[in-house]
Design an enzyme around this catalytic site. Structure first.
Site, PDB file in Angstrom:
ATOM      1  N   HIS A   1       0.822  -1.218   0.000  1.00 10.70           N
ATOM      2  CA  HIS A   1       0.000   0.000   0.000  1.00 10.70           C
ATOM      3  C   HIS A   1       0.845   1.253   0.000  1.00 10.70           C
ATOM      4  CE1 HIS A   1      -3.117  -2.975   0.653  1.00 10.70           C
ATOM      5  NE2 HIS A   1      -2.438  -3.423   1.735  1.00 10.70           N
TER       6      HIS A   1
ATOM      7  N   GLU B   1      -2.508   0.248   7.930  1.00 11.67           N
ATOM      8  CA  GLU B   1      -1.582  -0.822   7.485  1.00 11.67           C
ATOM      9  C   GLU B   1      -0.355  -0.287   6.749  1.00 11.67           C
ATOM     10  OE1 GLU B   1      -3.142  -3.691   4.630  1.00 11.67           O
ATOM     11  OE2 GLU B   1      -1.132  -4.543   4.443  1.00 11.67           O
TER      12      GLU B   1
ATOM     13  N   HIS C   1       3.032  -6.983   4.479  1.00 12.99           N
ATOM     14  CA  HIS C   1       1.661  -6.518   4.766  1.00 12.99           C
ATOM     15  C   HIS C   1       1.276  -6.852   6.196  1.00 12.99           C
ATOM     16  CE1 HIS C   1       0.072  -5.518   0.651  1.00 12.99           C
ATOM     17  NE2 HIS C   1       1.183  -6.219   0.305  1.00 12.99           N
TER      18      HIS C   1
ATOM     19  N   GLU D   1       2.143 -11.551   5.717  1.00 11.89           N
ATOM     20  CA  GLU D   1       1.197 -10.809   6.582  1.00 11.89           C
ATOM     21  C   GLU D   1       1.682 -11.044   8.000  1.00 11.89           C
ATOM     22  OE1 GLU D   1      -1.411  -8.983   5.612  1.00 11.89           O
ATOM     23  OE2 GLU D   1      -1.995  -9.723   3.617  1.00 11.89           O
TER      24      GLU D   1
HETATM   25 ZN    ZN Z   1      -2.029  -5.378   2.599  1.00  8.84          ZN
END
Ligand code: ZN
Length: 810
Positions: free
Chosen positions: A643, A657, A710, A775
């Site tokens: 992002h 995030e 992430h 993640e």
């Molecule tokens: Zn993400």
């Protein structure tokens, strides 16, 4: 009548003597008619003497001496000698030369023998005696003759004779001693004329009595002419006119006159005269005869003390000559010219006394050199030497050295031409050099095939002297004796090779010789830094101390690597890492580093790295096992913080995030770099980057792996870490990378191991290098969120990624 007869006979003899003298002067042989008058007899100085007789006119070859009283035939008169023939004991007819002094004619024999009973002397002395009497009497002859014919003359004569008797007596008494002296000395010299003159003077009956007495009482000296022209002056003054002169060395009989002068009797034009010789002009003793070597080729005997004077005779270089000292510049020498001894002079520069042994010199053969038997290149060659052969010799003449050579076990004198030798002179330079070979030999002659006196090990400091373009000379002590040896220039170094340090790549040794088969002087472990000097391409030289003694040894060059050739490496500790003191896991540990530490170290060998650690403020060298660390050197890693910008990603509990992703990525980057990797960030700030651009960066980066970071949010209950991959590109590597990173991150962040799974995400699907999407945690899960809010967990996540990458590249 008897007297007249006697006078007549005397006259005949006198004429004969005169004739002989004339012939002598002309030096032309004369044949006399053969008749009774040719019969002669030989008599010496003393009764019973044997007389010398020579085969040749130059009196070089002596025949057996002739017995006194021998009858002979006069053949011819030559110079001062008479050639005669006689019959010896074996009835063989002998022909030879006898000095005229010893010949008496048949006519005179009786008179001579009668006279001789009174004064034992030679026929010559007899003739001289008669000569004087004739001279005296000839002037009176006519009168005498008349008187004789007419009067009592004989009586008068008798009276006269009787009145002279005391004189005779005196003469007899005094003459004995001088005669004795003369006799002694006549044997060794051809200069008796003067001595005999003196003798005669002493015995002369016409001198006045007082003068004779004075003469008899005076001390008579036997001296030698000390000047080349030793003058007899008419009065005791150097400015007086001279009666005559004698050449140097002439033996003279003189009497004391005063402090500066001697008196001498000389015969001038048949008259006895008293002359004077200066003390300074004579010598009491004839200088001892010396022997010398003619230095010049054609060393001349000059007639006078001048090189401009006539050359009487010349000699070859190297000839041994006999001479007497004359002055500082000249020697006197006697040469025989036409059978006559003649005084001459040799310049001192042209002679070298044989007893003056010149200093020994050293040189080497310029080319192949010959030792000749004589000072001539056409003489026999005693021995040859090769080029460069060192030789010892002594100066001999202008052009030759003398040398002693051993031929068949015998020492012989030989000669070397000076032009064949390169002389070692002061021009030799001393040099400090170092043995450059192992061994560096000192040869007995300048040839590598010569035997060696001794050898030196590499690097040994040597003192040498310059010799030729290829050889040095060195003095070595061999069995307690100094010897001159030779060292090849190619075997030594002008300077010791510089000391260097290298590190042992493996366990190694210092060997006694540059061979692995030679004795091991000492062993070293791999990693040890050793100091050495280069020897050749395969070996280094090193000095080790054995029993307190420095010993030269050799190290295989391949066992060492230059410290500057060690490659600096970076890596990550995949578990606890020990820095050992040596290349052994059994050695002590200098320091330990925890898992995930990033380390710097240097390559050493296939098993070990070297590392420098600071212990108590001191840097120490240690060793790390290669298995304990993974280096990311040369790896390129693309880090993708998910992002960014307008795309904030998930949001939960006040966290966005995109911020967590960037924070973790920025913390991962320096760790990967510390472990050696090059890191490419798809974004390093809060900017929007399309998914396609992220994949493009990865694909165009030339990178090795792609990691997209992430964080999750779901239902508040889901928690833990999960990692996705895609099978489209690099499926296996991507899965392996996914597992490695998943495990490590879970380990570091201490999260729930949720899963490793295939995921159809753009960045992993479109990236053609091994790629994963991580993640780290769930922002909406209470447990995970508590960690995600603390940056220390961002660091732990980064450490986990580093370890995972490290594991992947292990
Ligand atoms: Zn993400």
């Amino acid at each position: 009548m008897k007297k007249l007869y006697s006078v007549t006979v005397y006259m005949i003899i006198a004429m004969m003597m005169l004739q002989m003298t004339t012939m002598t002067a002309q030096a032309s042989p004369l044949h006399m008619d053969t008749n009774d008058s040719d019969t002669v007899y030989v008599y010496g100085e003393d009764e019973g003497n044997a007389i010398e007789i020579f085969e040749d006119a130059s009196l070089q070859v002596a025949l057996p001496a002739i017995e006194e009283g021998t009858e002979a035939k006069l053949v011819k008169i030559e110079d001062s000698h008479i050639l005669l023939t006689y019959v010896d004991d074996t009835k063989e007819e002998i022909s030879g030369y006898v000095h005229t002094d010893y010949i008496i004619s048949e006519l005179e024999l009786q008179e001579f023998l009668e006279w001789r009973t009174e004064a034992e002397s030679t026929p010559r002395e007899y003739y001289l005696h008669k000569d004087r009497m004739i001279e005296e009497e000839t002037s009176e002859a006519p009168e005498e003759a008349i008187e004789e014919e007419t009067s009592e003359a004989p009586e008068e004569a008798i009276e006269e004779e009787t009145s002279e008797a005391p004189e005779e007596a005196v003469e007899e008494e005094t003459s004995e001693a001088p005669e004795e002296a003369v006799e002694e000395e006549t044997s060794d010299t051809p200069e008796e004329v003067q001595e005999e003159d003196v003798t005669h003077e002493n015995s002369e009956s016409t001198k006045k009595e007082d003068e004779l007495l004075r003469v008899a009482e005076e001390q008579t000296h036997h001296v030698f002419a000390g000047k080349q022209l030793t003058y007899v002056y008419t009065s005791p003054s150097q400015s007086a006119s001279t009666f005559r002169s004698y050449s140097f060395g002439h033996s003279l009989k003189v009497r004391e006159y005063n402090d500066s002068w001697y008196e001498a009797t000389v015969r001038i034009n048949g008259i006895w005269e008293t002359g004077y010789i200066a003390h300074d002009d004579v010598e009491f003793e004839r200088a001892a005869q010396l022997e010398g070597v003619a230095k010049q080729n054609r060393t001349a005997v000059y007639s006078d003390v001048s090189r401009n004077s006539t050359i009487l005779r010349s000699y070859n270089e190297g000839q041994i000559l006999k001479y007497r000292p004359y002055s500082s510049e000249w020697f006197s020498a006697t040469v025989i010219l036409n059978g006559t001894a003649t005084q001459g002079f040799i310049h001192a520069d042209d002679l070298r006394p044989v007893d003056e042994v010149p200093e020994q010199l050293e040189g080497y053969a310029k080319d192949r050199v010959s030792i000749y038997s004589q000072t001539s290149r056409t003489s026999t060659v005693l021995r040859n030497y090769d080029e460069g052969q060192m030789l010892k010799f002594r100066p001999y003449t202008e052009n030759w050295y003398s040398a002693v050579v051993r031929i068949n076990g015998e020492w012989k004198d030989g000669f070397i031409h000076k032009s064949d030798i390169v002389l070692l002179t002061d021009a030799q330079e001393e040099r400090n050099v170092f043995a450059g070979k192992q061994p560096t030999n000192v040869y007995t002659s300048p040839s590598k095939s010569a035997t060696t006196y001794r050898s030196y090990t590499f690097n040994h400091a040597l003192k040498v002297r310059t010799l030729t373009s290829n050889w040095y000379q060195a003095t070595v002590m061999i069995n307690g004796k100094w010897e001159t040896g030779y060292i090849a220039k190619s075997d030594v170094m002008d300077e010791r090779s510089p000391q260097q340090q290298q590190i042992a790549q493996r366990n190694t040794a210092v060997y006694g010789e540059p061979s692995r088969n030679s004795e091991v002087l000492r062993s070293y472990n791999a990693g040890q830094v050793l100091t050495y000097r280069p020897f050749n391409s395969s070996w280094h030289s090193a000095t080790v101390i054995l029993n307190g003694r420095a010993v030269q040894g050799f190290i295989p060059a391949g066992d060492l690597i230059p410290t500057n050739a060690q490659e600096t490496k970076h890596g990550v500790a995949l578990q606890n890492v020990n820095v050992y003191t040596s290349t052994s896991r059994n050695s002590s540990v200098l320091r330990s580093y925890s898992t995930g530490s990033t380390l710097k170290f240097k390559t050493l060998n296939s098993e070990w790295y070297t590392a420098t650690v600071r212990i108590d403020g001191e840097w120490k060298n240690g060793f790390i096992h290669r298995n304990d660390v993974t280096s990311l050197d040369g790896k390129t890693i693309v880090l993708d913080a998910g992002h960014g910008g307008t795309d904030g990603g998930a949001r939960a509990g006040g966290m966005v995030e995109k911020d967590l992703n960037l924070s973790m990525a920025l913390r991962t980057k320096p760790l990967l770099e510390a472990a050696g990797a090059r890191v490419i960030m798809t974004r390093s700030t809060d900017v929007f980057v399309t998914l396609a651009d992220r994949a493009k960066v990865a694909n165009e980066s030339g990178g090795d792996i792609f990691i997209s970071i992430h964080n999750n949010a779901f239902d508040g209950r889901a928690n833990g870490t999960e990692t996705f991959y895609h099978t489209r590109h690099q499926s296996a590597n991507s899965q392996r990378l996914a597992h490695a990173v998943q495990n490590a991150v879970v380990g570091q962040v201490n999260t729930n191991y949720r899963r490793v799974a295939e995921g159809n995400f753009h960045v992993v699907r479109e990236t053609r290098i091994p790629s994963i999407l991580l993640e780290v945690g769930f922002m909406d899960h209470a447990g995970d969120a508590a960690k995600l809010r603390q940056t220390v967990y961002h660091d732990r996540a980064a450490r986990g990624i580093l370890l995972g990458v490290g594991e992947y590249f292990r």
